[in-house]
Design a protein around this motif. Structure first.
Motif, mmCIF file in Angstrom:
data_model
loop_
_atom_site.group_PDB
_atom_site.id
_atom_site.type_symbol
_atom_site.label_atom_id
_atom_site.label_comp_id
_atom_site.label_asym_id
_atom_site.label_seq_id
_atom_site.Cartn_x
_atom_site.Cartn_y
_atom_site.Cartn_z
ATOM 1 N N PRO A 1 12.561 -8.313 6.158
ATOM 2 C CA PRO A 1 11.173 -8.769 6.286
ATOM 3 C C PRO A 1 10.121 -7.687 6.070
ATOM 4 C CG PRO A 1 12.298 -8.789 8.411
ATOM 5 C CD PRO A 1 13.344 -8.588 7.375
ATOM 6 N N SER A 2 10.378 -6.461 6.511
ATOM 7 C CA SER A 2 9.372 -5.414 6.338
ATOM 8 C C SER A 2 9.156 -5.112 4.862
ATOM 9 C CB SER A 2 9.787 -4.140 7.084
ATOM 10 O OG SER A 2 11.041 -3.662 6.610
ATOM 11 N N GLU A 3 10.231 -5.159 4.068
ATOM 12 C CA GLU A 3 10.093 -4.926 2.629
ATOM 13 C C GLU A 3 9.340 -6.064 1.961
ATOM 14 O OE1 GLU A 3 12.992 -4.348 -1.297
ATOM 15 O OE2 GLU A 3 13.781 -3.945 0.735
ATOM 16 N N LEU A 4 9.639 -7.298 2.354
ATOM 17 C CA LEU A 4 8.920 -8.448 1.815
ATOM 18 C C LEU A 4 7.435 -8.357 2.126
ATOM 19 C CD1 LEU A 4 8.483 -11.324 0.732
ATOM 20 C CD2 LEU A 4 9.365 -12.190 2.911
ATOM 21 N N VAL A 5 7.107 -8.093 3.376
ATOM 22 C CA VAL A 5 5.699 -7.995 3.779
ATOM 23 C C VAL A 5 5.005 -6.886 3.009
ATOM 24 C CG1 VAL A 5 4.159 -7.383 5.701
ATOM 25 C CG2 VAL A 5 6.045 -8.992 6.062
ATOM 26 N N ASP A 6 5.681 -5.748 2.837
ATOM 27 C CA ASP A 6 5.062 -4.620 2.127
ATOM 28 C C ASP A 6 4.792 -4.966 0.669
ATOM 29 O OD1 ASP A 6 4.224 -1.770 2.201
ATOM 30 O OD2 ASP A 6 5.800 -1.573 0.690
ATOM 31 N N ARG A 7 5.696 -5.685 0.019
ATOM 32 C CA ARG A 7 5.475 -6.075 -1.384
ATOM 33 C C ARG A 7 4.240 -6.962 -1.510
ATOM 34 N NH1 ARG A 7 11.356 -7.521 -4.148
ATOM 35 N NH2 ARG A 7 12.449 -5.620 -3.496
ATOM 36 N N VAL A 8 4.121 -7.926 -0.607
ATOM 37 C CA VAL A 8 2.973 -8.823 -0.675
ATOM 38 C C VAL A 8 1.698 -8.073 -0.321
ATOM 39 C CG1 VAL A 8 1.934 -10.930 0.261
ATOM 40 C CG2 VAL A 8 4.404 -10.832 -0.141
ATOM 41 N N ARG A 9 1.756 -7.218 0.686
ATOM 42 C CA ARG A 9 0.573 -6.452 1.074
ATOM 43 C C ARG A 9 0.086 -5.575 -0.082
ATOM 44 N NH1 ARG A 9 2.416 -4.094 5.329
ATOM 45 N NH2 ARG A 9 1.361 -5.364 6.909
ATOM 46 N N GLN A 10 1.007 -4.881 -0.736
ATOM 47 C CA GLN A 10 0.606 -4.008 -1.841
ATOM 48 C C GLN A 10 0.021 -4.803 -3.007
ATOM 49 O OE1 GLN A 10 0.363 -0.729 -1.610
ATOM 50 N NE2 GLN A 10 1.095 -1.010 0.490
ATOM 51 N N ALA A 11 0.586 -5.979 -3.259
ATOM 52 C CA ALA A 11 0.039 -6.820 -4.325
ATOM 53 C C ALA A 11 -1.385 -7.248 -4.001
ATOM 54 C CB ALA A 11 0.933 -8.044 -4.533
ATOM 55 N N LEU A 12 -1.627 -7.645 -2.753
ATOM 56 C CA LEU A 12 -2.984 -8.057 -2.359
ATOM 57 C C LEU A 12 -3.957 -6.885 -2.412
ATOM 58 C CD1 LEU A 12 -2.097 -10.365 0.672
ATOM 59 C CD2 LEU A 12 -3.033 -11.089 -1.527
ATOM 60 N N ILE A 13 -3.508 -5.727 -1.947
ATOM 61 C CA ILE A 13 -4.380 -4.556 -1.976
ATOM 62 C C ILE A 13 -4.742 -4.189 -3.426
ATOM 63 C CG2 ILE A 13 -4.423 -2.050 -1.565
ATOM 64 C CD1 ILE A 13 -2.858 -2.600 1.030
ATOM 65 N N SER A 14 -3.774 -4.312 -4.327
ATOM 66 C CA SER A 14 -4.058 -3.980 -5.728
ATOM 67 C C SER A 14 -5.095 -4.910 -6.347
ATOM 68 C CB SER A 14 -2.761 -4.047 -6.546
ATOM 69 O OG SER A 14 -2.351 -5.402 -6.773
ATOM 70 N N ARG A 15 -5.301 -6.068 -5.709
ATOM 71 C CA ARG A 15 -6.289 -7.034 -6.205
ATOM 72 C C ARG A 15 -7.549 -7.042 -5.351
ATOM 73 N NH1 ARG A 15 -4.069 -10.691 -9.957
ATOM 74 N NH2 ARG A 15 -2.826 -9.387 -11.352
ATOM 75 N N GLY A 16 -7.692 -6.045 -4.484
ATOM 76 C CA GLY A 16 -8.949 -5.912 -3.764
ATOM 77 C C GLY A 16 -8.969 -6.365 -2.325
ATOM 78 N N TRP A 17 -7.826 -6.857 -1.804
ATOM 79 C CA TRP A 17 -7.811 -7.283 -0.413
ATOM 80 C C TRP A 17 -7.831 -6.083 0.516
ATOM 81 C CZ3 TRP A 17 -3.792 -6.648 3.336
ATOM 82 C CH2 TRP A 17 -4.013 -7.332 4.538
#
Length: 271
Positions: free
Chosen positions: A253-269
């Motif tokens: 789960p920590s890896e999954l959450v990190d992938r989604v978090r990084q994707a959102l951050i790369s788009r300005g979140w």
């Protein structure tokens, strides 16, 4: 998601096994008995967690004698808290009553089962069973929860606030729970996405403002696999980040959450 030799996924296979056992016991059931708890949830087709035994949950109202038979776990039910109905001539507790009786389960399991019970079959491109009524609603779950004293009431109340009506599978539900409990924004569920030429894809979860999509990939074969590859490539060509989730990734789960978090951050979140 794993399937057995019949092509059923693990939840469907478990439910079919319980149906077979329940039909065998039904020939000797007394009129005052009905299937309850986890067994009733499985008879409704709900995706339940694995249990440590294969006992059938059978309940009676009031002071009627508890069922005493090998392979049966007897329960005493309060008629103020439980309603019953028939499924294929088997008497079972109603979906709202069932859910409110499962407070011993973990919150995530209660959310998964609640999502299943409350799914609304909405309009959408090539969506199946449009207009089919949900088995129950969040309002009815709340009413069942408030009808009287419940085991695990705190877990039930927490889960009730997390149940959604447009989750299509237990793995989608689990993925959403992981993301939101980790502090990420809640994704939209089963969103139809249009491209320049019209409908492009329906994605399991999406953050449309950031053009980030999350797809749970179960076990796929042949034509289904090819169609999913083409669909994901079309989304990426249209500018979407697509994160594919497998059972192996869901177990990290920590890896999954990190992938989604990084994707959102790369788009300005920003959190």
């Amino acid at each position: 998601m794993k399937t057995d030799a019949s092509g059923l996924d693990e939840f469907e296979a478990r439910a079919e096994e319980v149906r077979t056992m329940a039909r065998a016991y039904a020939v000797r059931m007394r009129p005052v008995e009905f299937f309850s708890h986890v067994t009733a949830a499985q008879l409704w087709g709900a995706p339940t967690p694995r249990v440590v035994d294969s006992l059938l949950d059978v309940a009676v109202f009031g002071n009627d004698p508890l069922p005493r038979c090998r392979g049966i776990r007897g329960h005493r039910a309060d008629p103020r808290l439980t309603t019953t109905t028939l499924i294929d001539e088997l008497r079972v507790a109603s979906p709202a009553s069932v859910w409110a009786s499962l407070g011993v389960l973990a919150v995530e399991d209660l959310v998964v089962i609640g999502d299943y019970f409350c799914r609304e079959w909405r309009q959408g491109f090539l969506r199946p069973n449009v207009g089919r009524p949900p088995l129950t609603t969040r309002t009815k779950l709340a009413a069942a929860l408030d009808a009287g004293r419940r085991v695990g009431v705190a877990r039930l109340r927490t889960a009730l606030g997390m149940i959604r009506e447009d989750s299509w599978s237990p793995r989608e539900s689990l993925c959403r729970i992981l993301l939101t409990t980790a502090g990420l924004p809640e994704p939209m569920l089963n969103l139809d996405i249009d491209g320049p030429l019209g409908f492009l894809a329906c994605v399991d979860m999406a953050y449309p403002h950031y053009r980030v999509a999350i797809e749970y990939q179960g076990q796929m074969h042949g034509a289904r696999y090819a169609k999913d590859v083409e669909r994901i490539e079309a989304l990426r060509t249209a500018g979407w980040i697509v994160i594919q989730v497998t059972s192996a990734l869901l177990a990290r789960p920590s890896e999954l959450v990190d992938r989604v978090r990084q994707a959102l951050i790369s788009r300005g979140w920003r959190a």
